[in-house]
Design a protein around this motif. Structure first.
Motif, mmCIF file in Angstrom:
data_model
loop_
_atom_site.group_PDB
_atom_site.id
_atom_site.type_symbol
_atom_site.label_atom_id
_atom_site.label_comp_id
_atom_site.label_asym_id
_atom_site.label_seq_id
_atom_site.Cartn_x
_atom_site.Cartn_y
_atom_site.Cartn_z
ATOM 1 N N ALA A 361 0.833 -1.204 0.000
ATOM 2 C CA ALA A 361 0.000 0.000 0.000
ATOM 3 C C ALA A 361 0.868 1.255 0.000
ATOM 4 C CB ALA A 361 -0.926 -0.004 1.219
ATOM 5 N N PHE A 362 1.940 1.221 0.794
ATOM 6 C CA PHE A 362 2.857 2.363 0.851
ATOM 7 C C PHE A 362 3.603 2.528 -0.477
ATOM 8 C CE2 PHE A 362 7.118 4.066 1.572
ATOM 9 C CZ PHE A 362 6.816 5.263 2.205
ATOM 10 N N LEU A 363 4.104 1.425 -1.024
ATOM 11 C CA LEU A 363 4.852 1.487 -2.278
ATOM 12 C C LEU A 363 3.988 2.024 -3.411
ATOM 13 C CD1 LEU A 363 6.819 -1.909 -2.188
ATOM 14 C CD2 LEU A 363 7.677 0.383 -1.628
ATOM 15 N N ARG A 364 2.741 1.587 -3.465
ATOM 16 C CA ARG A 364 1.841 2.050 -4.520
ATOM 17 C C ARG A 364 1.493 3.523 -4.338
ATOM 18 N NH1 ARG A 364 -1.242 -1.214 -7.809
ATOM 19 N NH2 ARG A 364 -0.706 -3.418 -7.786
ATOM 20 N N ARG A 365 1.329 3.927 -3.093
ATOM 21 C CA ARG A 365 0.948 5.316 -2.819
ATOM 22 C C ARG A 365 1.979 6.291 -3.378
ATOM 23 N NH1 ARG A 365 -0.461 9.517 -2.948
ATOM 24 N NH2 ARG A 365 -1.421 10.921 -1.431
ATOM 25 N N TYR A 366 3.248 5.920 -3.322
ATOM 26 C CA TYR A 366 4.314 6.815 -3.775
ATOM 27 C C TYR A 366 5.011 6.314 -5.041
ATOM 28 C CZ TYR A 366 3.525 9.038 0.698
ATOM 29 O OH TYR A 366 2.940 9.684 1.755
ATOM 30 N N ASN A 367 4.361 5.406 -5.768
ATOM 31 C CA ASN A 367 4.858 4.897 -7.061
ATOM 32 C C ASN A 367 6.200 4.162 -6.953
ATOM 33 O OD1 ASN A 367 2.645 6.066 -8.428
ATOM 34 N ND2 ASN A 367 3.711 8.027 -8.572
ATOM 35 N N PHE A 448 9.332 17.596 -24.004
ATOM 36 C CA PHE A 448 8.045 17.082 -23.516
ATOM 37 C C PHE A 448 8.293 15.895 -22.582
ATOM 38 C CE2 PHE A 448 3.486 15.828 -25.068
ATOM 39 C CZ PHE A 448 2.993 16.198 -23.829
ATOM 40 N N ASP A 449 9.229 15.022 -22.936
ATOM 41 C CA ASP A 449 9.582 13.893 -22.068
ATOM 42 C C ASP A 449 10.107 14.370 -20.722
ATOM 43 O OD1 ASP A 449 8.783 11.939 -23.778
ATOM 44 O OD2 ASP A 449 10.770 11.149 -24.238
ATOM 45 N N ILE A 450 10.994 15.359 -20.750
ATOM 46 C CA ILE A 450 11.584 15.876 -19.505
ATOM 47 C C ILE A 450 10.496 16.501 -18.626
ATOM 48 C CG2 ILE A 450 13.184 17.580 -18.538
ATOM 49 C CD1 ILE A 450 14.940 17.113 -21.013
ATOM 50 N N LYS A 451 9.577 17.217 -19.264
ATOM 51 C CA LYS A 451 8.472 17.829 -18.519
ATOM 52 C C LYS A 451 7.640 16.754 -17.816
ATOM 53 C CE LYS A 451 4.121 20.294 -19.294
ATOM 54 N NZ LYS A 451 3.282 21.014 -20.274
ATOM 55 N N ILE A 452 7.316 15.680 -18.539
ATOM 56 C CA ILE A 452 6.503 14.607 -17.962
ATOM 57 C C ILE A 452 7.243 13.921 -16.824
ATOM 58 C CG2 ILE A 452 5.478 12.332 -18.450
ATOM 59 C CD1 ILE A 452 4.845 13.395 -21.276
ATOM 60 N N PHE A 458 5.417 14.430 -8.723
ATOM 61 C CA PHE A 458 4.302 14.918 -7.901
ATOM 62 C C PHE A 458 2.974 14.283 -8.315
ATOM 63 C CE2 PHE A 458 7.484 18.240 -8.600
ATOM 64 C CZ PHE A 458 7.926 18.429 -7.299
ATOM 65 N N ALA A 459 2.983 13.394 -9.310
ATOM 66 C CA ALA A 459 1.734 12.812 -9.830
ATOM 67 C C ALA A 459 1.336 11.610 -8.992
ATOM 68 C CB ALA A 459 1.898 12.435 -11.298
ATOM 69 N N LEU A 460 0.644 11.857 -7.890
ATOM 70 C CA LEU A 460 0.236 10.788 -6.975
ATOM 71 C C LEU A 460 -1.272 10.537 -7.013
ATOM 72 C CD1 LEU A 460 2.447 11.762 -3.904
ATOM 73 C CD2 LEU A 460 2.968 10.137 -5.728
ATOM 74 N N LYS A 461 -1.977 11.282 -7.878
ATOM 75 C CA LYS A 461 -3.426 11.121 -7.949
ATOM 76 C C LYS A 461 -3.782 9.746 -8.495
ATOM 77 C CE LYS A 461 -7.587 13.287 -9.836
ATOM 78 N NZ LYS A 461 -8.128 14.374 -10.697
ATOM 79 N N ASN A 462 -4.740 9.086 -7.877
ATOM 80 C CA ASN A 462 -5.200 7.750 -8.256
ATOM 81 C C ASN A 462 -4.092 6.694 -8.192
ATOM 82 O OD1 ASN A 462 -7.859 8.563 -8.780
ATOM 83 N ND2 ASN A 462 -7.307 9.261 -10.824
ATOM 84 N N ALA A 463 -3.100 6.922 -7.326
ATOM 85 C CA ALA A 463 -2.033 5.932 -7.121
ATOM 86 C C ALA A 463 -2.453 5.012 -5.979
ATOM 87 C CB ALA A 463 -0.699 6.622 -6.805
ATOM 88 N N TYR A 464 -2.982 3.832 -6.334
ATOM 89 C CA TYR A 464 -3.414 2.881 -5.294
ATOM 90 C C TYR A 464 -3.310 1.462 -5.809
ATOM 91 C CZ TYR A 464 -7.787 3.805 -7.848
ATOM 92 O OH TYR A 464 -8.737 4.016 -8.799
#
Length: 464
Positions: A361-367, A448-452, A458-464
């Motif tokens: 659960a922790f690993l998934r939360r923070y990718n 564009f790759d570097i931006k992503i 910081f993209a943690l939304k829907n990380a579960y």
């Protein structure tokens, strides 16, 4: 009043940028010649010569910043976009200054000082902009947003816009109502009142103080859309329409002729060019190898914790579909109980999934469970950035029901992607994900790759 407020904000931004670039340049001079950290074999040059070029440096930089719309209040750039635009403006400014020093022979400017100033100015300006944004976000959170927004539509995009605007301080929107097009014209949507139907927009515009209108439904007749636009113009209301992303992509056509007969086809992705593919592959190898080396202690710690937490292997290999429909084994840290699908079959992970382990659960939360995919990237199964690979079972299902779904397999799958950093992951719309993936493919670039990659942190939304 709003114009006056915008002018004040622009003045504050401009003043801070001028102070930051001058202070950064002078700090570079001090660091190079007076700090004692770096040796100066030719002695300390006259500081007056460096001070004299500051007005030129400042004017060039401000001109470039203005060209990048970094003083436009309406542009509402993300922090990541602003960061890269500032780097570009500073880099071009320093290059122009260096070029000028080759022409100006009366005094020899230190190339080292100019190089140091590049880094310090970037740090100072981004720190200043970060501070200003935090202050603006604080004001919006505690004193309210100032622009009254109405959204017109019947689809799910209305709810997405309301939720995103409410949770994101970047947007100075206060959603005051929703207009329906064909569905029921009363009630609420995510707590926002339905003001009526769009066909009665003139009466609603008269009763409500509205600054902006967003229309999400593209099926509205053209004449009606023009009528709404003209009414908005009369009332000084900004008018926007949600873009048909798929339509925008397919409008980028390629034309060729055979014996004078015109043939139209979809425009090829930049990644169809061999040189671009080579650049992307070199970036993948370099970053993945560096990541594996730097993160190896973290890999070891996670591996030990997984073993102590539950029975089963450390890594989990799962068949996925990649470029050109080829299958490969994607590697992840195991985050679920052993044989998790024995009782459920092939299903997506859901929020608060009971099959997850405590560590999982922790690993998934923070990718963190995705980190072993650096191995997939290094050996060439995947790329750092690209459409996320899906399991064969789901690919067979989606290609029958989602338009252009298989087009996302024209390039290598990625550890992260444009859809993922925009919150489209987990149990979210496959149609929307596909649109974002196709947009990435059609508009690929190294920047564009570097931006992503930066947004992925910081993209943690829907990380579960």
């Amino acid at each position: 009043m709003k114009i006056r407020n915008h002018m004040i904000i622009r003045f504050i931004l401009l003043t801070g940028d001028i102070i930051a670039i001058n202070l950064g340049f002078l700090s570079a001079y001090w660091l190079r010649f007076n700090s004692g950290i770096l040796e100066s074999p030719h002695g300390v040059p006259d500081a007056g010569q460096y001070i004299q070029i500051l007005p030129i440096l400042t004017l060039v930089f401000i001109f470039l910043m203005r060209g990048e719309k970094l003083y436009s209040i309406k542009s509402r750039l993300s922090i990541v976009d602003e960061f890269f635009l500032i780097i570009r403006a500073v880099t071009i400014t320093i290059f122009i200054l260096m070029a000028g020093t080759f022409v100006y022979r009366e005094f020899s400017f230190s190339r080292g000082t100019l190089s140091i100033s590049w880094l310090i100015i970037i740090i100072f300006i981004n720190a200043w902009r970060f501070l200003i944004n935090k202050i603006r976000f604080f004001i919006r959170k505690h004193f309210g947003k100032t622009r009254n927004l109405v959204i017109a539509g019947d689809d799910a995009i209305v709810e997405r816009l309301i939720t995103h605007i409410a949770n994101d301080p970047h947007w100075d929107y206060n959603v005051i109502g929703v207009l329906r097009i064909t569905t029921i014209s009363s009630g609420t949507v995510n707590g926002i009142p339905v003001l009526g139907k769009l066909e009665n927009f003139k009466n609603i515009f008269f009763k409500k103080k509205i600054d902006e209108l967003i229309v999400t439904d593209l099926e509205i007749p053209r004449q009606k859309m023009i009528e709404i636009l003209m009414e908005c113009e009369k009332k000084l209301i900004e008018f926007r329409v949600v873009a048909d992303l798929l339509g925008m992509m397919t409008s980028a056509v390629d034309m060729r002729t055979i014996d004078g007969i015109p043939l139209l086809g979809l425009k090829e992705s930049p990644l169809h060019e061999g040189f671009n593919r080579f650049l992307k592959r070199m970036m993948d190898i370099t970053f993945s190898l560096a990541g594996l080396i730097i993160l190896s202690p973290l890999f070891l710690i996670i591996a030990v914790i997984i073993k102590l937490d539950s029975l089963g292997p450390i890594f989990y290999r799962q068949k996925r579909i990649g470029e050109d429909g080829t299958r490969f084994a994607m590697i992840k840290f195991r985050t679920m109980i052993n044989n998790a699908e024995k009782g459920t079959g092939r299903v997506w992970t859901k929020k608060d999934d009971p099959r997850r382990t405590r560590t999982g659960a922790f690993l998934r939360r923070y990718n963190l469970d995705e980190l072993p995919q650096l191995i997939n990237v290094f050996i060439g199964d995947m790329s750092l950035v690209g459409p996320r690979p899906e399991r064969p079972h789901f690919v067979e299902k989606f290609k029958q029901s989602v338009p252009r779904y298989m087009a996302r397999h024209k390039i290598k799958s990625g550890m992260t992607g444009w859809a993922q950093v925009n919150g489209l992951r987990g149990n979210t719309s496959i149609e929307e994900r596909t649109k974002y993936d196709l947009y990435y493919i059609e508009n690929w670039s190294i920047s564009f790759d570097i931006k992503i990659l930066c947004m992925s942190i910081f993209a943690l939304k829907n990380a579960y």
